[in-house]
Design a protein around this motif. Structure first.
Motif, PDB file in Angstrom:
ATOM      1  N   GLY A  39      30.362 -25.038  25.762  1.00  0.00           N
ATOM      2  CA  GLY A  39      31.004 -24.465  26.944  1.00  0.00           C
ATOM      3  C   GLY A  39      32.424 -24.965  27.126  1.00  0.00           C
ATOM      4  O   GLY A  39      33.362 -24.190  27.282  1.00  0.00           O
ATOM      5  N   SER A  91      30.560 -12.889  28.353  1.00  0.00           N
ATOM      6  CA  SER A  91      30.461 -13.991  29.298  1.00  0.00           C
ATOM      7  C   SER A  91      31.818 -14.166  29.967  1.00  0.00           C
ATOM      8  O   SER A  91      32.678 -13.285  29.880  1.00  0.00           O
ATOM      9  N   ASN A  94      33.563 -18.799  34.241  1.00  0.00           N
ATOM     10  CA  ASN A  94      32.651 -19.424  35.206  1.00  0.00           C
ATOM     11  C   ASN A  94      31.332 -19.798  34.561  1.00  0.00           C
ATOM     12  O   ASN A  94      30.796 -20.880  34.797  1.00  0.00           O
ATOM     13  N   GLU A  95      30.787 -18.906  33.723  1.00  0.00           N
ATOM     14  CA  GLU A  95      29.522 -19.208  33.048  1.00  0.00           C
ATOM     15  C   GLU A  95      29.697 -20.359  32.062  1.00  0.00           C
ATOM     16  O   GLU A  95      28.851 -21.244  31.987  1.00  0.00           O
ATOM     17  N   PHE A  97      31.861 -22.670  32.246  1.00  0.00           N
ATOM     18  CA  PHE A  97      32.110 -23.894  33.022  1.00  0.00           C
ATOM     19  C   PHE A  97      30.809 -24.482  33.554  1.00  0.00           C
ATOM     20  O   PHE A  97      30.710 -25.696  33.771  1.00  0.00           O
ATOM     21  N   SER A  98      29.774 -23.635  33.714  1.00  0.00           N
ATOM     22  CA  SER A  98      28.474 -24.141  34.197  1.00  0.00           C
ATOM     23  C   SER A  98      27.826 -25.064  33.160  1.00  0.00           C
ATOM     24  O   SER A  98      26.895 -25.799  33.472  1.00  0.00           O
ATOM     25  N   ASP A  99      28.338 -25.037  31.914  1.00  0.00           N
ATOM     26  CA  ASP A  99      27.822 -25.863  30.829  1.00  0.00           C
ATOM     27  C   ASP A  99      28.553 -27.217  30.741  1.00  0.00           C
ATOM     28  O   ASP A  99      28.240 -28.039  29.887  1.00  0.00           O
ATOM     29  N   THR A 100      29.535 -27.414  31.616  1.00  0.00           N
ATOM     30  CA  THR A 100      30.342 -28.635  31.565  1.00  0.00           C
ATOM     31  C   THR A 100      30.650 -29.074  32.990  1.00  0.00           C
ATOM     32  O   THR A 100      29.983 -28.666  33.930  1.00  0.00           O
ATOM     33  N   ASN A 101      31.662 -29.893  33.168  1.00  0.00           N
ATOM     34  CA  ASN A 101      32.131 -30.231  34.513  1.00  0.00           C
ATOM     35  C   ASN A 101      33.637 -30.488  34.437  1.00  0.00           C
ATOM     36  O   ASN A 101      34.214 -30.538  33.349  1.00  0.00           O
ATOM     37  N   GLU A 102      34.246 -30.630  35.591  1.00  0.00           N
ATOM     38  CA  GLU A 102      35.705 -30.742  35.643  1.00  0.00           C
ATOM     39  C   GLU A 102      36.222 -31.969  34.884  1.00  0.00           C
ATOM     40  O   GLU A 102      37.240 -31.901  34.188  1.00  0.00           O
ATOM     41  N   TYR A 105      35.961 -31.247  31.133  1.00  0.00           N
ATOM     42  CA  TYR A 105      36.939 -30.212  30.792  1.00  0.00           C
ATOM     43  C   TYR A 105      38.358 -30.786  30.779  1.00  0.00           C
ATOM     44  O   TYR A 105      39.106 -30.589  29.821  1.00  0.00           O
TER      45      TYR A 105
END
Length: 127
Positions: A39, A91, A94-95, A97-102, A105
């Motif tokens: 992600g 995809s 946003n999708e 990003f749901s697999d990671t975090n700020e 990233y």
């Protein structure tokens, strides 16, 4: 995709390999550095080269990757032992990003940009 873009992908791939760590995914290990990075990696490639983010359903959940100028680039495929049957489901950021975090990233983006800047200073990158 022309040679210019292939060169960019190669440079980004090298930067990712040097950047992936437990700071970019809690599933990272030295034995499998791409594990859990799909992600966040798809987001960084999308930041740098545009294109689309696609996904495929696997046993562990959704797997994210990029499509640029109609060509699939799965820069985290090395985490899998088996071949993937790609579904190319559309995809979005946003999708992915749901697999990671700020935090993950931001870490990976900064690290990749630093690696690419180093390559650019040496005249080997043209993004």
């Amino acid at each position: 995709m022309d040679d210019h873009h292939l060169g960019q992908i190669e440079q980004i791939m090298k930067a990712l390999y040097k950047s992936w760590s437990s700071d970019s995914s809690s599933k990272w290990s030295q034995d499998n550095p791409a594990k859990g990075q799909c992600g966040v990696t798809a987001l960084i490639v999308n930041d740098l080269l545009g294109g689309e983010i696609r996904k495929t359903k696997l046993l562990e959940g959704w797997h994210f990757y990029n499509v640029i100028n109609g060509k699939r680039y799965d820069l985290t495929i090395s985490q899998f032992k088996e071949d993937i049957l790609y579904m190319d489901v559309p995809s979005n950021r946003n999708e992915a990003f749901s697999d990671t975090n700020e935090k993950q990233y931001n870490y990976l983006k900064q690290s990749v940009i630093n690696q690419l800047s180093f390559s650019k200073e040496r005249g080997t990158l043209n993004i």
